[in-house]
Design a protein around this motif. Structure first.
Motif, PDB file in Angstrom:
ATOM      1  N   LYS A  72      -3.102 -19.075  14.902  1.00 31.27           N
ATOM      2  CA  LYS A  72      -4.084 -18.828  13.844  1.00 31.27           C
ATOM      3  C   LYS A  72      -3.780 -17.576  13.020  1.00 31.27           C
ATOM      4  O   LYS A  72      -4.127 -17.506  11.844  1.00 31.27           O
ATOM      5  N   HIS A  73      -3.147 -16.575  13.631  1.00 33.97           N
ATOM      6  CA  HIS A  73      -2.934 -15.291  12.955  1.00 33.97           C
ATOM      7  C   HIS A  73      -1.474 -14.875  13.125  1.00 33.97           C
ATOM      8  O   HIS A  73      -1.050 -14.542  14.234  1.00 33.97           O
ATOM      9  N   VAL A  74      -0.705 -14.912  12.040  1.00 31.58           N
ATOM     10  CA  VAL A  74       0.715 -14.549  12.132  1.00 31.58           C
ATOM     11  C   VAL A  74       1.071 -13.533  11.056  1.00 31.58           C
ATOM     12  O   VAL A  74       0.488 -13.512   9.963  1.00 31.58           O
ATOM     13  N   VAL A  75       2.035 -12.678  11.400  1.00 29.04           N
ATOM     14  CA  VAL A  75       2.567 -11.663  10.491  1.00 29.04           C
ATOM     15  C   VAL A  75       4.075 -11.826  10.464  1.00 29.04           C
ATOM     16  O   VAL A  75       4.716 -11.899  11.518  1.00 29.04           O
ATOM     17  N   THR A  76       4.674 -11.905   9.283  1.00 29.41           N
ATOM     18  CA  THR A  76       6.126 -12.027   9.184  1.00 29.41           C
ATOM     19  C   THR A  76       6.775 -10.644   9.201  1.00 29.41           C
ATOM     20  O   THR A  76       6.122  -9.628   8.942  1.00 29.41           O
ATOM     21  N   ILE A  77       8.066 -10.627   9.480  1.00 31.69           N
ATOM     22  CA  ILE A  77       8.841  -9.384   9.433  1.00 31.69           C
ATOM     23  C   ILE A  77       8.749  -8.772   8.034  1.00 31.69           C
ATOM     24  O   ILE A  77       8.603  -7.554   7.872  1.00 31.69           O
ATOM     25  N   GLU A  78       8.806  -9.626   7.017  1.00 33.41           N
ATOM     26  CA  GLU A  78       8.760  -9.126   5.637  1.00 33.41           C
ATOM     27  C   GLU A  78       7.414  -8.480   5.323  1.00 33.41           C
ATOM     28  O   GLU A  78       7.354  -7.427   4.678  1.00 33.41           O
ATOM     29  N   ALA A  79       6.325  -9.090   5.800  1.00 35.59           N
ATOM     30  CA  ALA A  79       4.997  -8.504   5.580  1.00 35.59           C
ATOM     31  C   ALA A  79       4.874  -7.159   6.302  1.00 35.59           C
ATOM     32  O   ALA A  79       4.294  -6.196   5.772  1.00 35.59           O
ATOM     33  N   LEU A  80       5.441  -7.087   7.501  1.00 32.90           N
ATOM     34  CA  LEU A  80       5.412  -5.833   8.261  1.00 32.90           C
ATOM     35  C   LEU A  80       6.237  -4.766   7.562  1.00 32.90           C
ATOM     36  O   LEU A  80       5.832  -3.595   7.472  1.00 32.90           O
ATOM     37  N   ARG A  81       7.390  -5.154   7.026  1.00 29.19           N
ATOM     38  CA  ARG A  81       8.267  -4.214   6.317  1.00 29.19           C
ATOM     39  C   ARG A  81       7.577  -3.651   5.070  1.00 29.19           C
ATOM     40  O   ARG A  81       7.682  -2.454   4.781  1.00 29.19           O
ATOM     41  N   LYS A  82       6.846  -4.509   4.365  1.00 35.80           N
ATOM     42  CA  LYS A  82       6.149  -4.045   3.156  1.00 35.80           C
ATOM     43  C   LYS A  82       4.981  -3.128   3.504  1.00 35.80           C
ATOM     44  O   LYS A  82       4.684  -2.183   2.773  1.00 35.80           O
ATOM     45  N   ALA A  83       4.320  -3.424   4.649  1.00 36.16           N
ATOM     46  CA  ALA A  83       3.191  -2.588   5.064  1.00 36.16           C
ATOM     47  C   ALA A  83       3.661  -1.217   5.548  1.00 36.16           C
ATOM     48  O   ALA A  83       2.956  -0.213   5.370  1.00 36.16           O
ATOM     49  N   TYR A  84       4.851  -1.188   6.157  1.00 39.69           N
ATOM     50  CA  TYR A  84       5.391   0.069   6.695  1.00 39.69           C
ATOM     51  C   TYR A  84       6.806   0.284   6.130  1.00 39.69           C
ATOM     52  O   TYR A  84       7.798   0.088   6.827  1.00 39.69           O
ATOM     53  N   PRO A  85       6.912   0.668   4.859  1.00 38.59           N
ATOM     54  CA  PRO A  85       8.238   0.745   4.208  1.00 38.59           C
ATOM     55  C   PRO A  85       9.177   1.795   4.796  1.00 38.59           C
ATOM     56  O   PRO A  85      10.380   1.750   4.537  1.00 38.59           O
ATOM     57  N   LEU A  86       8.656   2.732   5.581  1.00 37.17           N
ATOM     58  CA  LEU A  86       9.528   3.758   6.151  1.00 37.17           C
ATOM     59  C   LEU A  86      10.249   3.287   7.418  1.00 37.17           C
ATOM     60  O   LEU A  86      11.091   4.007   7.953  1.00 37.17           O
ATOM     61  N   LEU A  87       9.941   2.085   7.903  1.00 39.16           N
ATOM     62  CA  LEU A  87      10.558   1.605   9.145  1.00 39.16           C
ATOM     63  C   LEU A  87      11.969   1.071   8.921  1.00 39.16           C
ATOM     64  O   LEU A  87      12.837   1.195   9.781  1.00 39.16           O
TER      65      LEU A  87
END
Length: 350
Positions: A72-87
């Motif tokens: 029901k609830h998924v987060v992609t690597i790309e969404a995570l990268r955009k949320a935390y651009p310093l990673l």
């Protein structure tokens, strides 16, 4: 198709419906999505994770695949990268030019699904490690490394696969090897999986049996299915998996659901639970699974006569034991047509 058939692939970067269309066009007959098992298809059974917020890695329609499987609830690597651009700092061209504002409102990640090999390995390896080391909050800094880490569900353990190139290509098993090595090097501890599915996992073959028996019922078969025939070109996944499942069938009476796995009970238990769940859904008529190796892919025999498989290096996943006998096919034939004819002959079908 007058005989129940499933098409079992470790591919996972597409939808079942798309793979069914591709097979239908290639074979000139109608293949339904229900006859296709992708590497991640058995994740439908892992309902205990369906309500969690899961990070998904791989390529293709990741979110659609996850939702189709029940998540029901998924987060992609790309969404995570955009949320935390310093990673994501390896690629200089993608580093932020200015310090971004703090991230707020991003959900805590509660597990990881590794669908298949991603495109940017360095990004996925870094961000998955960040999620595991931060207990799902990559913007936070923890004093201690959490262990056990968040649950990981991994699909497709193939170290290599055969494409158009003359030599085999890196598969998702190679990516898993990188992730395991990095985690061990950084933390000093073993990366553990809640489930490893796709060939050669017994859970995947059990799921295939379940779908075959469903087809037989729909076609009005009265006699129970006693034997399965598993045809494949890769000794390390197709043949190893079929033989491992054959051992599973032989030892089912002794409740040795996880025959062939060497890992700790914690690592094996979720797969055992799923196998038991499927066992309740399947009738127990199947007695054996015969492996048939074809010479048109990863495995190529030299000379006119097929030779026995000899593997000196174990390409299988570290969580599966190395048993050379599991690499020996019940039969070796030239191609899939010969394999089908062999099965028909053994079953006394015209």
């Amino acid at each position: 198709l007058r005989v129940p058939v499933v098409f079992l692939t470790n591919a996972g970067n597409c939808l079942r419906s798309a793979k069914a269309r591709e097979l239908s066009q290639a074979l000139g007959l109608q293949v339904s999505p229900e006859q296709v098992i992708l590497s991640h298809s058995p994740l439908q059974l892992f309902s205990q994770f369906h309500q969690r917020c899961m990070l998904v890695a791989g390529q293709g329609p990741l979110e659609e695949n996850a939702h189709n499987l029940g998540f029901k609830h998924v987060v992609t690597i790309e969404a995570l990268r955009k949320a935390y651009p310093l990673l994501d700092m390896v690629d200089l061209s993608r580093r932020p030019k200015e310090l971004p504002p703090p991230t707020t409102g991003f959900p805590t990640i509660e597990g990881v699904i590794l669908f298949g090999e991603p495109v940017r390995w360095e990004t996925s390896l870094q961000l998955i490690a960040d999620v595991l080391l931060s207990n799902g909050n990559p913007g936070a800094e923890l004093q201690d490394v959490p262990y056990p880490h968040l649950p990981i569900l991994a699909c497709n353990m193939d170290l290599l696969w055969m494409a158009e190139a003359k030599m085999p290509r890196f598969g998702h098993g190679t990516f898993l090897l990188c992730l395991e090595s990095i985690y061990k090097k950084v933390t000093g501890r073993e990366l553990k999986y809640e489930a490893l599915i796709g060939k050669p996992s017994p859970v995947t073959y059990r799921y295939a049996q379940y779908l075959i028996q469903q087809q037989a019922e729909k076609q009005g078969w009265k006699a129970p299915i006693r034997r399965l025939y598993a045809v494949g070109d890769n000794p390390m996944s197709d043949i190893y998996g079929a033989n491992l499942y054959n051992n599973y069938l032989k030892s089912a009476q002794q409740n040795q659901v996880q025959a062939g796995l060497k890992r700790s009970p914690q690592a094996a238990s979720p797969q055992a639970e799923v196998s038991l769940e499927l066992r309740n859904d399947c009738n127990n008529s199947v007695e054996s699974c015969e492996s048939i190796l074809v010479c048109t892919g990863v495995y190529r025999h030299d000379g006119a006569a097929p030779r026995k498989t000899v593997e000196t290096v174990f390409h299988g996943h570290r969580d599966f034991c190395f048993d050379p006998s599991l690499l020996e096919a019940s039969h070796i034939v030239q191609d899939v047509d010969d394999a089908v004819q062999l099965a028909f002959k053994k079953e006394n079908w015209s």
